[in-house]
Design a protein around this motif. Structure first.
Motif, PDB file in Angstrom:
ATOM      1  N   HIS A 111      51.515  71.076  50.922  1.00 62.60           N
ATOM      2  CA  HIS A 111      50.934  70.561  49.695  1.00 62.60           C
ATOM      3  C   HIS A 111      50.133  69.290  49.969  1.00 62.60           C
ATOM      4  O   HIS A 111      49.076  69.071  49.370  1.00 62.60           O
ATOM      5  N   THR A 112      50.628  68.456  50.869  1.00 60.53           N
ATOM      6  CA  THR A 112      49.885  67.256  51.258  1.00 60.53           C
ATOM      7  C   THR A 112      48.535  67.628  51.863  1.00 60.53           C
ATOM      8  O   THR A 112      47.498  67.047  51.523  1.00 60.53           O
ATOM      9  N   ASP A 113      48.550  68.604  52.771  1.00 64.21           N
ATOM     10  CA  ASP A 113      47.299  69.065  53.384  1.00 64.21           C
ATOM     11  C   ASP A 113      46.350  69.621  52.331  1.00 64.21           C
ATOM     12  O   ASP A 113      45.128  69.385  52.373  1.00 64.21           O
ATOM     13  N   TYR A 114      46.894  70.365  51.381  1.00 67.22           N
ATOM     14  CA  TYR A 114      46.089  70.942  50.301  1.00 67.22           C
ATOM     15  C   TYR A 114      45.440  69.849  49.452  1.00 67.22           C
ATOM     16  O   TYR A 114      44.250  69.923  49.137  1.00 67.22           O
ATOM     17  N   LEU A 115      46.204  68.819  49.112  1.00 67.59           N
ATOM     18  CA  LEU A 115      45.670  67.727  48.303  1.00 67.59           C
ATOM     19  C   LEU A 115      44.567  66.984  49.046  1.00 67.59           C
ATOM     20  O   LEU A 115      43.574  66.549  48.439  1.00 67.59           O
ATOM     21  N   ARG A 116      44.720  66.834  50.351  1.00 69.16           N
ATOM     22  CA  ARG A 116      43.693  66.171  51.149  1.00 69.16           C
ATOM     23  C   ARG A 116      42.404  66.988  51.150  1.00 69.16           C
ATOM     24  O   ARG A 116      41.302  66.444  51.021  1.00 69.16           O
ATOM     25  N   ILE A 117      42.528  68.314  51.309  1.00 71.20           N
ATOM     26  CA  ILE A 117      41.351  69.178  51.298  1.00 71.20           C
ATOM     27  C   ILE A 117      40.656  69.119  49.946  1.00 71.20           C
ATOM     28  O   ILE A 117      39.415  69.080  49.861  1.00 71.20           O
ATOM     29  N   ILE A 122      47.057  61.165  46.720  1.00 70.89           N
ATOM     30  CA  ILE A 122      48.423  61.327  47.222  1.00 70.89           C
ATOM     31  C   ILE A 122      49.037  59.935  47.233  1.00 70.89           C
ATOM     32  O   ILE A 122      48.630  59.070  48.011  1.00 70.89           O
ATOM     33  N   LYS A 123      50.010  59.699  46.383  1.00 70.52           N
ATOM     34  CA  LYS A 123      50.570  58.357  46.249  1.00 70.52           C
ATOM     35  C   LYS A 123      51.265  57.886  47.515  1.00 70.52           C
ATOM     36  O   LYS A 123      51.156  56.730  47.897  1.00 70.52           O
ATOM     37  N   ASP A 124      52.008  58.778  48.177  1.00 69.41           N
ATOM     38  CA  ASP A 124      52.736  58.401  49.391  1.00 69.41           C
ATOM     39  C   ASP A 124      52.657  59.561  50.380  1.00 69.41           C
ATOM     40  O   ASP A 124      53.597  60.346  50.498  1.00 69.41           O
ATOM     41  N   PRO A 125      51.536  59.709  51.086  1.00 67.12           N
ATOM     42  CA  PRO A 125      51.341  60.886  51.949  1.00 67.12           C
ATOM     43  C   PRO A 125      52.377  61.042  53.048  1.00 67.12           C
ATOM     44  O   PRO A 125      52.681  62.154  53.465  1.00 67.12           O
ATOM     45  N   GLU A 126      52.931  59.939  53.537  1.00 62.99           N
ATOM     46  CA  GLU A 126      53.914  60.029  54.617  1.00 62.99           C
ATOM     47  C   GLU A 126      55.300  60.412  54.111  1.00 62.99           C
ATOM     48  O   GLU A 126      56.169  60.792  54.888  1.00 62.99           O
ATOM     49  N   ASN A 127      55.501  60.304  52.800  1.00 59.59           N
ATOM     50  CA  ASN A 127      56.818  60.591  52.233  1.00 59.59           C
ATOM     51  C   ASN A 127      56.689  61.531  51.034  1.00 59.59           C
ATOM     52  O   ASN A 127      57.544  61.535  50.150  1.00 59.59           O
ATOM     53  N   HIS A 128      55.614  62.321  51.026  1.00 58.12           N
ATOM     54  CA  HIS A 128      55.332  63.178  49.885  1.00 58.12           C
ATOM     55  C   HIS A 128      56.393  64.273  49.753  1.00 58.12           C
ATOM     56  O   HIS A 128      56.745  64.942  50.725  1.00 58.12           O
ATOM     57  N   SER A 129      56.906  64.439  48.554  1.00 56.51           N
ATOM     58  CA  SER A 129      57.919  65.471  48.289  1.00 56.51           C
ATOM     59  C   SER A 129      57.532  66.213  47.023  1.00 56.51           C
ATOM     60  O   SER A 129      57.351  65.602  45.968  1.00 56.51           O
ATOM     61  N   PHE A 183      48.983  76.141  43.872  1.00 56.27           N
ATOM     62  CA  PHE A 183      49.010  75.970  45.325  1.00 56.27           C
ATOM     63  C   PHE A 183      49.909  77.009  45.983  1.00 56.27           C
ATOM     64  O   PHE A 183      49.538  77.630  46.987  1.00 56.27           O
ATOM     65  N   LEU A 184      51.097  77.239  45.426  1.00 56.52           N
ATOM     66  CA  LEU A 184      52.030  78.196  46.020  1.00 56.52           C
ATOM     67  C   LEU A 184      51.508  79.626  45.935  1.00 56.52           C
ATOM     68  O   LEU A 184      51.840  80.463  46.781  1.00 56.52           O
ATOM     69  N   ASN A 185      50.680  79.910  44.925  1.00 55.50           N
ATOM     70  CA  ASN A 185      50.154  81.265  44.759  1.00 55.50           C
ATOM     71  C   ASN A 185      48.904  81.535  45.586  1.00 55.50           C
ATOM     72  O   ASN A 185      48.343  82.628  45.515  1.00 55.50           O
ATOM     73  N   LEU A 186      48.466  80.553  46.389  1.00 54.22           N
ATOM     74  CA  LEU A 186      47.307  80.772  47.258  1.00 54.22           C
ATOM     75  C   LEU A 186      47.635  81.810  48.332  1.00 54.22           C
ATOM     76  O   LEU A 186      48.773  81.918  48.792  1.00 54.22           O
TER      77      LEU A 186
END
Length: 231
Positions: A111-117, A122-129, A183-186
């Protein structure tokens, strides 16, 4: 998340789970968990009081402890969920209760990668949950065609509400997570749906974070003027 978990390939990730990687996380199959420290709520009033209080005091929780949920509590909550009404009792849903932290971490990484694309914040990319670090992620899938033209999405909403109210009755917090559904349905996440053993004629309808709350948010304003009586 450790660095080796950040860079693991999809094939390695799926292979590392093994055949029983998913089954161990499904309801009614996981081993017993530690007893919770939270004390149950005791009502002095009648059952009507407790039901209404449960509805009015439930909040969406976005901060959780790492306390495990006992299996018998999960079983009760999921039983309440599947007792929700559905059109002509079609029960057009599939539920998956994800407790494996590696799976949740993998979804969060993707999901982090998806948001970047998508160039989204992303508020906290290193700790994104994706589920606010709750110990459980519930995935609800709906039949794509349903039974004729039945409102399968509405049925899943009734199921979701039963789960959230049953969770609150057991001193658990929950938060519906609609933002990650597209995102999950991609197509490139079809391997996850295959891992979850979700039939090909189903798609993700909604997801839910579940765990013991580590916050006590106040209720936002409710607009009673949106209710109109026609007499």
């Amino acid at each position: 998340m450790r660095e080796d978990e950040k860079t693991i390939s999809r094939s390695s990730f799926l292979g590392s789970l093994g055949t029983l990687g998913l089954l161990g996380s499904l309801p009614f199959l996981a081993s017993a968990c530690k007893e919770p420290k939270a004390k149950p709520t005791i009502y002095d009033g009648n059952s009507e009081d407790s039901i209404i209080d449960n509805i009015l005091t439930r909040r969406s929780i976005r901060k959780y402890t790492d306390q495990d949920i006992p299996q018998e509590v999960l079983d009760t909550i999921l039983k309440c969920g599947i007792f929700a009404p559905s059109a002509v009792n079609s029960q057009p849903w599939e539920l998956r209760v994800i407790q494996n932290p590696k799976i949740i971490a993998e979804i969060s990484k993707r999901h982090t990668d998806y948001l970047r694309i998508e160039k989204k914040e992303i508020k906290d990319p290193e700790n994104h949950s994706i589920n606010y670090h709750a110990p459980v992620l519930i995935i609800i899938a709906k039949a794509i065609k349903g039974t004729g033209t039945l409102p399968t999405l509405l049925d899943c909403g009734l199921l979701l509400q039963n789960i959230m109210l049953a969770a609150h009755a057991n001193n658990l917090g929950s938060c519906p997570l609609g933002g990650i559904v597209p995102f999950l349905n991609l197509d490139n996440n079809s391997d996850l749906l295959h891992l979850f053993n979700i039939p090909s004629d189903y798609e993700i309808a909604i997801t839910l974070a579940l765990g013991y709350p580590d916050e006590n948010p106040q209720a936002p304003i409710r607009y009673t003027d949106k209710v109109k009586y026609i007499r």
